[in-house]
Each structure stands twice: as C-alpha cells, then as structure tokens.
Design an enzyme around this catalytic site. Structure first.
Site, PDB file in Angstrom:
ATOM      1  CE1 TYR A  62     -62.294 -29.237 -25.397  1.00 29.19           C
ATOM      2  CE2 TYR A  62     -63.860 -29.472 -27.268  1.00 29.19           C
ATOM      3  CZ  TYR A  62     -63.375 -28.627 -26.107  1.00 29.19           C
ATOM      4  OH  TYR A  62     -63.852 -27.402 -26.092  1.00 29.19           O
ATOM      5  CG  ASN A 102     -63.613 -30.596 -18.198  1.00 27.58           C
ATOM      6  OD1 ASN A 102     -63.992 -29.430 -18.327  1.00 27.58           O
ATOM      7  ND2 ASN A 102     -62.886 -31.404 -19.229  1.00 27.58           N
ATOM      8  CG  HIS A 113     -60.584 -26.328 -18.393  1.00 27.54           C
ATOM      9  ND1 HIS A 113     -62.028 -26.530 -18.489  1.00 27.54           N
ATOM     10  CD2 HIS A 113     -60.379 -25.484 -17.156  1.00 27.54           C
ATOM     11  CE1 HIS A 113     -62.518 -25.566 -17.514  1.00 27.54           C
ATOM     12  NE2 HIS A 113     -61.539 -25.149 -16.786  1.00 27.54           N
ATOM     13  CB  ILE A 114     -59.311 -31.416 -22.505  1.00 28.23           C
ATOM     14  CG1 ILE A 114     -59.954 -32.575 -21.567  1.00 28.23           C
ATOM     15  CG2 ILE A 114     -58.354 -32.163 -23.838  1.00 28.23           C
ATOM     16  CD1 ILE A 114     -61.129 -33.326 -22.386  1.00 28.23           C
ATOM     17  CB  SER A 115     -58.734 -27.063 -24.691  1.00 33.00           C
ATOM     18  OG  SER A 115     -59.808 -26.539 -24.071  1.00 33.00           O
ATOM     19  CG  ASP A 124     -72.551 -19.619  -4.880  1.00 27.57           C
ATOM     20  OD1 ASP A 124     -71.537 -18.715  -4.957  1.00 27.57           O
ATOM     21  OD2 ASP A 124     -73.637 -18.908  -5.402  1.00 27.57           O
ATOM     22  NE  ARG A 166     -60.677 -23.914 -27.190  1.00 30.42           N
ATOM     23  CZ  ARG A 166     -61.653 -24.575 -27.021  1.00 30.42           C
ATOM     24  NH1 ARG A 166     -61.841 -25.436 -25.614  1.00 30.42           N
ATOM     25  NH2 ARG A 166     -62.650 -24.790 -27.872  1.00 30.42           N
ATOM     26  NE  ARG A 220     -67.420 -30.591 -26.928  1.00 28.34           N
ATOM     27  CZ  ARG A 220     -66.918 -29.860 -26.106  1.00 28.34           C
ATOM     28  NH1 ARG A 220     -66.481 -30.391 -24.825  1.00 28.34           N
ATOM     29  NH2 ARG A 220     -67.368 -28.643 -25.620  1.00 28.34           N
ATOM     30  CB  ALA A 241     -69.651 -24.482 -21.752  1.00 26.61           C
ATOM     31  N   PRO A 244     -71.027 -30.570 -19.207  1.00 28.22           N
ATOM     32  CG  PRO A 244     -71.771 -28.575 -19.788  1.00 28.22           C
ATOM     33  CD  PRO A 244     -71.283 -29.225 -18.538  1.00 28.22           C
ATOM     34  CG  ASN A 245     -71.362 -29.983 -24.991  1.00 32.89           C
ATOM     35  OD1 ASN A 245     -72.552 -30.509 -25.426  1.00 32.89           O
ATOM     36  ND2 ASN A 245     -71.412 -28.802 -24.706  1.00 32.89           N
ATOM     37  CD  GLU A 272     -61.176 -24.028 -13.432  1.00 38.01           C
ATOM     38  OE1 GLU A 272     -61.530 -23.413 -12.407  1.00 38.01           O
ATOM     39  OE2 GLU A 272     -61.188 -23.566 -14.599  1.00 38.01           O
TER      40      GLU A 272
HETATM   41  C1  DQA Z   1     -63.408 -27.598 -21.731  1.00 39.92           C
HETATM   42  C2  DQA Z   1     -63.044 -26.208 -21.905  1.00 39.92           C
HETATM   43  C3  DQA Z   1     -64.392 -25.368 -21.945  1.00 39.92           C
HETATM   44  O1  DQA Z   1     -64.050 -24.233 -22.378  1.00 39.92           O
HETATM   45  C4  DQA Z   1     -65.277 -25.935 -22.938  1.00 39.92           C
HETATM   46  O2  DQA Z   1     -66.512 -25.260 -23.092  1.00 39.92           O
HETATM   47  C5  DQA Z   1     -65.599 -27.670 -22.742  1.00 39.92           C
HETATM   48  C6  DQA Z   1     -64.283 -28.411 -22.569  1.00 39.92           C
HETATM   49  C7  DQA Z   1     -61.923 -28.547 -21.662  1.00 39.92           C
HETATM   50  O3  DQA Z   1     -61.703 -29.543 -21.317  1.00 39.92           O
HETATM   51  O4  DQA Z   1     -60.953 -28.083 -22.410  1.00 39.92           O
HETATM   52  O5  DQA Z   1     -66.718 -28.116 -22.736  1.00 39.92           O
HETATM   53  O6  DQA Z   1     -63.579 -27.683 -20.229  1.00 39.92           O
END
Ligand code: DQA
Length: 147
Positions: A26, A77, A103-105, A90, A110, A21, A80, A13-14, A101
């Site tokens: 990001y 990725n 993540h960009i950040s 699962d 955080r 964003r 959230a 999501p997002n 897994e």
């Molecule tokens: C994220 C980190 C998550 O905590 C956040 O909800 C995102 C982006 C990242 O790529 O840093 O949507 O997955």
C-alpha cells in the site's frame, strides 16, 4: 455534507493504518497524505472534498445514504468490505449519486478472494492498482462523468 460541488471520498476498514500497514502493498503515504492529494486535485478542478474513513460497515452505509443529497459523487475505497458486503452494494444502488470504486493495489493480481467485488456492479466503474494515485484517477473519472 451539503454543497453541490462536494465529492465524498470514503475509506473503509484498515485504511486508517495507511503508511504503516503492509507498505510493500500500500506504500508509505498516510491517509492524511491521501486526503491532501484528493483535496488539492479536487480544488484545482473546482470541487470540494469531504474525506472520511470508518472501520464500521454500518457507518459507511449511512454515509452513502447522506451522499444522495450531500455530494455530487463518491470515490469509494471500501477495503475488504468490497469483497464481502451486500449491504454496501445495496447502499450504492439505493442512491442516485454516482460512485467510483477504487483500490490502491491491483486486487486482480492478488489473492483470489480479492478478485471478486460485490460493489463493482453497482458502481459506475472501478480503478485499481495505481497506488494512491488511484484516488486522483477516481476523482478524474468521477468529475468527467458528472460534467
Ligand atoms: C484495498 C484492497 C482490498 O482488497 C483490501 O482489503 C484493502 C485495501 C486497496 O486499496 O488496495 O483493505 O481496498
């Protein structure tokens, strides 16, 4: 998704709003830029990318199921949902295809609610904090694992 050299890159999501964003967190690159980065990296390594994004948890679950027979690995990725989704944990456990897994950040630097990943224990590893380079680092790790 059908080929033995296909890596699924999944975005939750997002992430469709990447570039507009929270650019301080990001960066300014869009999701299309990330797709190009991934497909260039993968093709240099002899792989193909199937690049997808969804804001829906159920759709991400279904795509993970499809990866069982359709991909040699998944770079994921989950946005959230990383911090909330037992269903995605699962689904990762339910398939034999390795999942990284990413993540960009740096989620660990955080808010506290981002420190916990429900998915991490189901994945082969986690990469975070390198901006959009986290995607190519995840592909590098995945390809190294598969070989
Ligand atoms: C994220 C980190 C998550 O905590 C956040 O909800 C995102 C982006 C990242 O790529 O840093 O949507 O997955």
């Amino acid at each position: 998704m059908a080929q033995s050299k296909t890596i699924l890159v999944l975005n939750g999501p997002n992430l469709n709003l990447l570039g507009q964003r929270e650019p301080v967190v990001y960066g300014s690159g869009t999701l299309s830029d990330v797709e190009k980065l991934c497909s260039d990296y993968a093709s240099d390594a002899g792989y193909e990318i199937d690049f997808r994004q969804s804001n829906s948890e159920g759709e991400l679950v279904t795509w993970l199921h499809e990866a069982e027979n359709g991909a040699v690995g998944v770079a994921f990725n989950a946005g959230a949902y990383t911090h909330t989704s037992i269903a995605l944990h699962d689904a990762v456990k339910a398939i034999s295809t390795p999942v990284v897994e990413l993540h960009i950040s740096n989620v660990h630097a955080r808010e506290e609610f981002r420190h916990k990943s429900i998915m991490a224990s189901a994945c082969i590893g986690q990469i975070c904090g390198f901006g959009t380079s986290s995607y190519t680092l995840a592909l590098q790790a995945l390809i190294g694992h598969i070989k």
